[in-house]
Design a protein around this motif. Structure first.
Motif, PDB file in Angstrom:
ATOM      1  N   LYS A  39      12.080   3.130   0.201  1.00  0.00           N
ATOM      2  CA  LYS A  39      10.999   3.792   0.391  1.00  0.00           C
ATOM      3  C   LYS A  39       9.849   3.283  -0.760  1.00  0.00           C
ATOM      4  CE  LYS A  39      12.693   8.153   2.147  1.00  0.00           C
ATOM      5  NZ  LYS A  39      13.785   8.119   1.718  1.00  0.00           N
ATOM      6  N   LEU A  40      10.184   2.466  -1.805  1.00  0.00           N
ATOM      7  CA  LEU A  40       9.506   1.755  -2.777  1.00  0.00           C
ATOM      8  C   LEU A  40       8.926   0.487  -2.065  1.00  0.00           C
ATOM      9  CD1 LEU A  40       8.235   2.259  -5.772  1.00  0.00           C
ATOM     10  CD2 LEU A  40      10.016   0.725  -6.461  1.00  0.00           C
ATOM     11  N   GLY A  41       8.381   0.469  -1.011  1.00  0.00           N
ATOM     12  CA  GLY A  41       7.984  -0.512  -0.209  1.00  0.00           C
ATOM     13  C   GLY A  41       6.420  -1.357  -0.692  1.00  0.00           C
ATOM     14  N   GLU A  42       6.308  -2.175  -0.260  1.00  0.00           N
ATOM     15  CA  GLU A  42       5.075  -2.919  -0.187  1.00  0.00           C
ATOM     16  C   GLU A  42       4.485  -3.581   0.680  1.00  0.00           C
ATOM     17  OE1 GLU A  42       3.546  -5.690  -3.952  1.00  0.00           O
ATOM     18  OE2 GLU A  42       5.060  -6.689  -2.750  1.00  0.00           O
ATOM     19  N   LEU A  43       3.103  -3.868   0.820  1.00  0.00           N
ATOM     20  CA  LEU A  43       2.620  -4.197   1.946  1.00  0.00           C
ATOM     21  C   LEU A  43       1.308  -5.503   1.116  1.00  0.00           C
ATOM     22  CD1 LEU A  43       1.882  -5.358   5.093  1.00  0.00           C
ATOM     23  CD2 LEU A  43       0.064  -3.796   4.647  1.00  0.00           C
ATOM     24  N   ARG A  44       1.647  -6.933   1.645  1.00  0.00           N
ATOM     25  CA  ARG A  44       0.772  -7.798   0.996  1.00  0.00           C
ATOM     26  C   ARG A  44      -0.088  -8.658   2.131  1.00  0.00           C
ATOM     27  NH1 ARG A  44       0.403  -9.322  -4.169  1.00  0.00           N
ATOM     28  NH2 ARG A  44       1.874  -8.118  -5.606  1.00  0.00           N
ATOM     29  N   ARG A  45      -1.214  -8.630   1.976  1.00  0.00           N
ATOM     30  CA  ARG A  45      -2.056  -9.158   3.215  1.00  0.00           C
ATOM     31  C   ARG A  45      -3.524  -9.544   2.846  1.00  0.00           C
ATOM     32  NH1 ARG A  45      -2.941  -5.593   8.512  1.00  0.00           N
ATOM     33  NH2 ARG A  45      -0.274  -5.708   8.279  1.00  0.00           N
ATOM     34  N   HIS A  46      -3.942 -10.825   3.050  1.00  0.00           N
ATOM     35  CA  HIS A  46      -5.339 -11.349   2.289  1.00  0.00           C
ATOM     36  C   HIS A  46      -5.776 -10.861   1.155  1.00  0.00           C
ATOM     37  CE1 HIS A  46      -5.259 -12.344   6.938  1.00  0.00           C
ATOM     38  NE2 HIS A  46      -5.592 -10.898   7.307  1.00  0.00           N
ATOM     39  N   GLY A  47      -5.024 -10.884   0.089  1.00  0.00           N
ATOM     40  CA  GLY A  47      -5.178 -10.733  -1.062  1.00  0.00           C
ATOM     41  C   GLY A  47      -5.014  -9.308  -1.556  1.00  0.00           C
ATOM     42  N   PHE A  48      -4.725  -8.229  -0.686  1.00  0.00           N
ATOM     43  CA  PHE A  48      -4.680  -6.921  -0.958  1.00  0.00           C
ATOM     44  C   PHE A  48      -3.086  -6.651  -1.236  1.00  0.00           C
ATOM     45  CE2 PHE A  48      -8.647  -7.150   1.131  1.00  0.00           C
ATOM     46  CZ  PHE A  48      -9.559  -6.220   0.369  1.00  0.00           C
ATOM     47  N   ALA A  49      -2.597  -5.751  -2.007  1.00  0.00           N
ATOM     48  CA  ALA A  49      -1.084  -5.468  -2.066  1.00  0.00           C
ATOM     49  C   ALA A  49      -1.309  -3.924  -2.145  1.00  0.00           C
ATOM     50  CB  ALA A  49      -0.865  -6.082  -3.450  1.00  0.00           C
ATOM     51  N   PHE A  50      -0.352  -3.529  -1.621  1.00  0.00           N
ATOM     52  CA  PHE A  50      -0.364  -1.572  -1.400  1.00  0.00           C
ATOM     53  C   PHE A  50       1.081  -1.357  -1.776  1.00  0.00           C
ATOM     54  CE2 PHE A  50      -3.543  -3.029   1.492  1.00  0.00           C
ATOM     55  CZ  PHE A  50      -4.528  -1.881   1.277  1.00  0.00           C
ATOM     56  N   ASP A  51       1.295  -0.306  -2.647  1.00  0.00           N
ATOM     57  CA  ASP A  51       2.619   0.245  -2.814  1.00  0.00           C
ATOM     58  C   ASP A  51       2.614   1.150  -1.348  1.00  0.00           C
ATOM     59  OD1 ASP A  51       3.816  -0.553  -5.107  1.00  0.00           O
ATOM     60  OD2 ASP A  51       2.387   0.886  -6.129  1.00  0.00           O
TER      61      ASP A  51
END
Length: 489
Positions: A39-51
Motif C-alpha cells: 500500500k506504500l505506493g507511488e505514482l510519478r508522471r510529468h515531474g509530479f510524484a505522489f505517495d
C-alpha cells in the motif's frame, strides 16, 4: 540455514524479511505485484510524484530500531523531517486550527482556538499516556494469542478497568470535551484504523497521544523512499525477490507448512512461511488445512476496515496558504459513518476531505503543487466502484466539496488520477480494498486481531490484518514479533 518464504512485499513483509535475513535465514519474498511496498505506493508522471498510500509517519523509533537491527541507521538512508504543523483542520463553521508538531505546544494552540479546550485535551492525553503504558509495550509489541493473553499481560484488574472497553471513542469525547468541534477532532482518529468512532473503544485515545507525543514525520522525496530503503536493506542482506509471483496455496503436512504453490503450478518449498497477505485471504483462500478452522471462523465475524477514494491532483501554481496536511470537516460527520458502516453503504455525499501537499521540490515541478486527496469510502463489493462513470462522477463531487470548503482548485488542474477501492483490491489483494485490514469496531476487533503465530506450525502472519494492526509503525511491530517467534537460524 532454514528456508523462509515471505508472501508479500508490503512493509510488513519487507520488515520481516530484513530481520530474518539479518538473523541468518535464507529468505525468499514472493510478491504478486511488479514491485515492492504494498500500500506504500507511488505514482510519478510529468515531474509530479505522489505517495498513493500513507503520507505521515508516526513512531519513527520503530523504523530506527528496525534499520539499526539490520545493518545501519535509518537516518543514513532517508531524510526524516518533522511536519509542522502536523495538521491544519477546518470545521464546518469556517473555524480553523493548526495542531503543532510539538506536543507541549498543542494545549495552547487549542486554547487559542477554543478557550478551555487546551486544558481538557491535555487531561485527556494524560490519561491516554497511562493507557499507552498499558498497551504500547505489553500488548502491541508482543505476541498476543487471544483474550487470555490480554488478561495475563495486565498487572491487575485495575489495569483492565483502565482500558474501559465498554466505552467508545465517541463516549469519551462527549464526557471529556465540551466544544463539539473538539469532539469531531477526536472522532477523526477512528479513521486511522478504518473504524467508526461510535464503536471504536475509548482505548484508542492512544492514537492522538502517539501522534502528538512522538510527532508526525515526512520522508523527503515521499514516504515511498522509506519502502525503497527497506527493500534495499533486504537486498543487501541477501533476500531474494520474485515479483509477479502470485501465491495460490500455502501447502502443509502433518508437521506444519511445507511450502507454497504459485499460479501456474510451480512449488516453492519452505520450512517457514511468513504471510504478509490479508489474513482473511490467507485463511479463506490459501490455507485449506483443518487446523486453520478456528481463525477462519473468527475472521468470518470480523468487519473489514473502510476503504478510500483517492484523487491525485497535478495543480498549476501555488496555494496562498499551503499546508502539508489538512482535513476539511463536513457539517454532519455522523452521516459519513452512517454511509460507510450502515446497512446500505454508499459513497459519502458530503465527506471529510484529507489533503496532503508536501512542500518538497522532489515531488513537483517548480511553481506547482502535487495534491493527494483522500475521502473515506465503502469497500468494493459494498459499492461497485467499477460501474461505468461512477468513479469520475464521484471525483467531480469531491472537487466540488473542496471548492465549497474554500479550496477551489478546478481551474488549476493540469491532470488527475483516480484510485478507487476496486483498484486497492486489485493491486494489494486486500478484501474489498480495505486499507487498514480489519476495523477496530469493538474491543475484540481492536485488540484481538489474528495472531502472529498461526495454528499451523511454521506459519506466521505480519501486516495490517494481523496483530497489532494497520499503519506503518504497527506493521513493522508485527514483523518484529514474527521474527522473534521464529528466532535466529
Amino acid at each position: 540455514m532454514a528456508g523462509v518464504v515471505v508472501v508479500g512485499a508490503g512493509m510488513g513483509g519487507l520488515a520481516a524479511a530484513a530481520r530474518l535475513a539479518a538473523g541468518g535465514h535464507r529468505v525468499t519474498v514472493l510478491e504478486q505485484a511488479g514491485t515492492h511496498g504494498g500500500k506504500l505506493g507511488e505514482l510519478r508522471r510529468h515531474g509530479f510524484a505522489f505517495d498513493t498510500g500513507p503520507s505521515l509517519l508516526t513512531l519513527p523509533q520503530v523504523y530506527r530500531d528496525l534499520f539499526a537491527a539490520t545493518g545501519g541507521p535509518l537516518d543514513g538512508v532517508v531524510d526524516l523531517v518533522p511536519v509542522e504543523p502536523t495538521c491544519h483542520y477546518r470545521f464546518a463553521d469556517g473555524s480553523e486550527v493548526d495542531v503543532p508538531h510539538d506536543a507541549a505546544a498543542v494545549p495552547a494552540a487549542l486554547d487559542a482556538w477554543s478557550p478551555g479546550t487546551g486544558g481538557e485535551w491535555a487531561a485527556l492525553m494524560a490519561d491516554a499516556a497511562r493507557l499507552w503504558d498499558l498497551v504500547g509495550e505489553p500488548v502491541l509489541q508482543r505476541p498476543l494469542g487471544g483474550a487470555a493473553d490480554l488478561v495475563r499481560r495486565s498487572a491487575s484488574v485495575r489495569d483492565l478497568l483502565a482500558l474501559s472497553p465498554w466505552r467508545t471513542l465517541r463516549t469519551v469525547g462527549r464526557r471529556r470535551l465540551s466544544d463539539p468541534r473538539a469532539r469531531v477532532l477526536l472522532d477523526r482518529y477512528a479513521t486511522y484504523s478504518g473504524s467508526d468512532p461510535r464503536r471504536l473503544p475509548g482505548l484508542m485515545t492512544v492514537v492522538p497521544y502517539v501522534e502528538q507525543r512522538y510527532g508526525g514525520w515526512y520522508v523527503r522525496g515521499g514516504l515511498r523512499r522509506l519502502g525503497d530503503a527497506l527493500f534495499d536493506r533486504c537486498e543487501e542482506l541477501g533476500v531474494r525477490f520474485e515479483f509477479d509471483a502470485r501465491v495460490t496455496a500455502v501447502e502443509t503436512s502433518g508437521a506444519g507448512v511445507s511450502g507454497v504453490r504459485l499460479a501456474g503450478g510451480a512449488r516453492v518449498p519452505a520450512e517457514v512461511v511468513v504471510s504478509d497477505a490479508d489474513a482473511t485471504r490467507l485463511y479463506r483462500d490459501l490455507l485449506p488445512d483443518r487446523r486453520a478452522r478456528r481463525p477462519r471462523r473468527a475472521l468470518g465475524r470480523v468487519v473489514p476496515s473502510l476503504s478510500g477514494f483517492v484523487l491525485l491532483l497535478a495543480l498549476r501554481g501555488r496555494s496562498p496558504r499551503p499546508h502539508h496536511h489538512r482535513v476539511l470537516f463536513p457539517a454532519d460527520y455522523d452521516d459519513e459513518f452512517d454511509s460507510l458502516f450502515g446497512r446500505a453503504p454508499r459513497p459519502v455525499p458530503d465527506p471529510a476531505v484529507y489533503v496532503c501537499s508536501p512542500d518538497d521540490p522532489a515531488v513537483r515541478p517548480d511553481g506547482h503543487e502535487a495534491w493527494f486527496v483522500l475521502v473515506n469510502a465503502p469497500r468494493q463489493g459494498q459499492v461497485d466502484w467499477t460501474a461505468p462513470g461512477l468513479a469520475e462522477r464521484y471525483a467531480d463531487r469531491v472537487l466540488d466539496v473542496l471548492a465549497a470548503r474554500g479550496h477551489d482548485v478546478r481551474d488549476r488542474l493540469l491532470w488527475r488520477e483516480v484510485r478507487t477501492p476496486a483498484d486497492w483490491e486489485r493491486d494489494t489483494g486486500s478484501a474489498g480494498g480495505a486499507l487498514y485490514g480489519s476495523s477496530s469496531n469493538g474491543p475484540r476487533a481492536a485488540l484481538l486481531r489474528p495472531a502472529n503465530r498461526a495454528p499451523v506450525p511454521g506459519l506466521y502472519l505480519v501486516g495490517g490484518s494481523a496483530h497489532p494492526g494497520g499503519g506503518l509503525p504497527l506493521v513493522a511491530m508485527s514483523a518484529r514479533i514474527a521474527a522473534d517467534l521464529i528466532g535466529p537460524a
